[in-house]
Design an enzyme around this catalytic site. Structure first.
Site, PDB file in Angstrom:
ATOM      1  N   CYS A   1      -5.880  -2.315   7.714  1.00  0.00           N
ATOM      2  CA  CYS A   1      -6.833  -1.645   8.615  1.00  0.00           C
ATOM      3  C   CYS A   1      -8.044  -2.556   8.870  1.00  0.00           C
ATOM      4  O   CYS A   1      -7.898  -3.590   9.494  1.00  0.00           O
ATOM      5  CB  CYS A   1      -7.222  -0.277   8.038  1.00  0.00           C
ATOM      6  SG  CYS A   1      -7.976   0.772   9.272  1.00  0.00           S
TER       7      CYS A   1
ATOM      8  N   HIS B   1      -2.023   2.406   6.993  1.00  0.00           N
ATOM      9  CA  HIS B   1      -2.309   2.403   5.554  1.00  0.00           C
ATOM     10  C   HIS B   1      -1.025   2.583   4.731  1.00  0.00           C
ATOM     11  O   HIS B   1      -0.580   3.722   4.536  1.00  0.00           O
ATOM     12  CB  HIS B   1      -3.298   3.522   5.215  1.00  0.00           C
ATOM     13  CG  HIS B   1      -4.669   3.252   5.700  1.00  0.00           C
ATOM     14  ND1 HIS B   1      -5.612   2.593   4.951  1.00  0.00           N
ATOM     15  CD2 HIS B   1      -5.260   3.533   6.885  1.00  0.00           C
ATOM     16  CE1 HIS B   1      -6.729   2.488   5.649  1.00  0.00           C
ATOM     17  NE2 HIS B   1      -6.538   3.050   6.824  1.00  0.00           N
TER      18      HIS B   1
ATOM     19  N   GLU C   1      -0.737   2.411   1.645  1.00  0.00           N
ATOM     20  CA  GLU C   1      -1.063   2.995   0.338  1.00  0.00           C
ATOM     21  C   GLU C   1      -1.092   4.522   0.354  1.00  0.00           C
ATOM     22  O   GLU C   1      -1.074   5.159  -0.697  1.00  0.00           O
ATOM     23  CB  GLU C   1      -2.421   2.468  -0.157  1.00  0.00           C
ATOM     24  CG  GLU C   1      -3.656   2.914   0.603  1.00  0.00           C
ATOM     25  CD  GLU C   1      -3.944   2.117   1.875  1.00  0.00           C
ATOM     26  OE1 GLU C   1      -3.013   1.501   2.419  1.00  0.00           O
ATOM     27  OE2 GLU C   1      -5.101   2.138   2.341  1.00  0.00           O
TER      28      GLU C   1
END
Ligand code: XMP
Length: 512
Positions: A82, A169, A171
């Site tokens: 990002c 993202h 994660e």
């Protein structure tokens, strides 16, 4: 040979800790560093890979965090996520623009090149986007490896240089193949070996504690919960009798907790434990206080007072060990700005200025389930390893309005019944927390032959992975009924029982 590890440069995203978490789940050590770490230091610590995290900032803002350009020449693989991708593009000569509309939520991307970072993700996959800016122009030598309808550069790469950027993202759990992306980066691109186990975490904490403390003395506030028990056991392993635990009974603990805890640690672990019954002191200070934040502040302050007084009697201590976990750290950071103040978690934010210890917080990067793994490896008894989290200010955060002796009794007894019934149903280990709440609302009931105006007790049972979000448990009616019957029969002056059916967010887990 030094252990392989990934350095995460933290630009301030709320998700940065999750990146570290995902990599640790792959059994590779990962550590967070400030975004402005110097190239010299990076050369010294020799990570096998670097991840640039997201950030609430925009690269073109005046004070935006900008990493050193030379990082990209180190020859170490780098993944920007990002903002991390935007800062990579911006620093290397690409351009970043502000979108007309912020993109937030699940998005489908099309993978254009599955040969390295996005191997095994499939041609189309769902990812989690959360950005206002985007890379509009690639830096020289980069190509697009994924795009989406709204974002023509959803992922980029500089072939041969191992520089990668992801607009989404990986994660966040909503990114379906996020873990595959990390696996590709960590194992195929950075060539890390999966050698980081909880055992290594334990070894590291022990050796770091020895190194830090040297021949100084440590005090630990033992509460019997899994966090402080794990901290005490780890530190005891490192420095033995240089550790003294003080167990402050603030009178706001769960039923039967104090004697059990003292017995476990004194008898089984041979630790030095000082038991202080300060119940009256706390109740006295809480008299007439109804504001939840004020209650927390008072409990926190009084706790430290009792603790330091006892500590002083014992001699000279330089260190204070605490079982602070990562969610406490994040929530307290969020609470830092007045506008977003949520709750002061007293073991992080409420330390009074006059406190003069140095802090040992070996669990501050871990989540609860990781702490339980550590506790289990350390051989702590199952009742401690599986014990539900319990807040530092104890039952005071489950008592709405003034904390009185009577309400503490109701809250404690009813909470014990809730836990007991849940255990009998085999569900105790399945939920995050289960407890009773009491406030000043009263309702009419018939006790014996007499009409009585008694307490309303609310049962709160939630499922959660890390306490950051939570959902109320859809408990079978018979179990709820059993709890309600026992509470109204066994706890004096309770006439009504209700069940809390709000999730976090918008509610919090504890009512105060
Ligand atoms: P909330 O109520 O904020 O709670 O949704 C999230 C998790 O944190 C625990 N909690 C605390 N723990 N000191 C603590 O050590 C506190 O002041 C505190 N307040 C809440 C809560 O029990 C839940 O697991």
């Amino acid at each position: 040979m030094a252990e392989d590890f990934i350095a995460i440069l933290d630009f301030g995203s709320q998700y940065t800790h999750l990146i570290a978490r995902r990599i640790r789940d792959l059994e590779v050590r990962s550590e967070l560093f400030p975004w402005n770490i110097s190239v010299k230091e990076l050369k010294l610590i020799k990570p096998k890979g670097i991840i640039l995290s997201g950030s609430p900032a925009s690269v073109y803002e005046k004070d935006a965090p900008v990493c050193n350009k030379d990082i990209f020449d180190l020859g170490i693989p780098i993944l920007g996520i990002c903002y991390g991708m935007q800062i990579m593009a911006y620093t290397l000569g690409g351009s970043v623009m502000m979108s007309k509309k912020r993109e937030y939520g699940k998005t489908e991307i099309t993978v254009d090149d599955e040969s390295d970072l996005l191997q095994g993700t499939g041609k189309r996959t769902i990812v989690w986007m959360s950005h206002g800016d985007y890379v509009a122009l690639l830096p020289e030598g980069f190509d697009v490896i994924a795009h989406s309808e709204n974002c023509s550069i959803a992922a980029m790469r500089k072939k041969g240089r191992n520089l990668f950027g992801l607009q989404f993202h990986p994660e966040v759990a909503h990114t379906k193949k996020g873990i595959e992306v990390f696996r590709n980066f960590v194992f195929n691109i950075c060539r890390c070996e999966p050698t980081w186990k909880m055992e290594s975490f334990i070894e590291n904490v022990i050796s770091e504690t020895k190194e830090k403390v040297k021949d100084e003395k440590v005090l630990c506030a033992l509460s019997g919960g899994v966090d402080s028990s794990t901290v005490a056991t780890l530190i005891h392993k490192a420095i033995g009798n240089s550790l003294t635990c003080i167990f402050v009974d603030h009178g706001l603990l769960r039923k039967d907790e104090p004697p059990q805890i003292v017995k476990t640690f004194r008898d089984n672990y041979n630790m030095k434990i000082i038991y202080v019954n300060a119940s009256d002191r706390f109740l006295c200070r809480l008299k007439g206080v109804v504001d939840p934040e004020e209650k927390r502040r008072i409990v926190g302050e009084e706790f430290i007072k009792v603790f330091t007084e006892e500590g002083k009697k014992l001699g000279n201590f330089q260190w204070l060990a605490q079982g602070t976990l990562y969610p406490d750290v994040i929530e307290s950071a969020k609470a830092g700005s007045p506008a977003s103040r949520i709750k002061t978690h007293h073991n992080v934010a409420g330390l009074p200025g006059w406190m003069s210890f140095k802090l040992l917080e070996p669990l501050r990067m871990l989540y609860k389930d990781e702490v339980r793994r550590v506790a289990s490896l350390l051989g702590l008894p199952e009742e401690i390893v599986r014990r539900h989290p319990f807040p530092g200010p104890g039952l005071s955060v489950r008592i709405m309005g003034e904390v009185t002796k009577e309400k503490v009794e109701v809250c404690r007894e009813a909470g014990h019944i809730v836990e007991d019934e849940l255990r009998k149903a085999g569900l105790y280990n399945e939920v995050w927390q289960a407890f009773a709440i009491v406030g000043d609302d009263k309702a009419v009931g018939v006790l014996g032959d007499k009409k009585r105006f008694g307490h309303v007790v609310t049962i709160r049972i939630v499922e959660s992975k890390d306490g950051m979000t939570a959902d109320w448990l859809r408990l079978p009616y018979e179990i709820l009924e059993g709890m309600s019957n026992r509470i109204t029969n066994e706890v004096p002056n309770v006439t009504w029982v209700t069940y809390a059916i709000s999730s976090k967010p918008p509610s919090t887990i504890e009512p105060c």
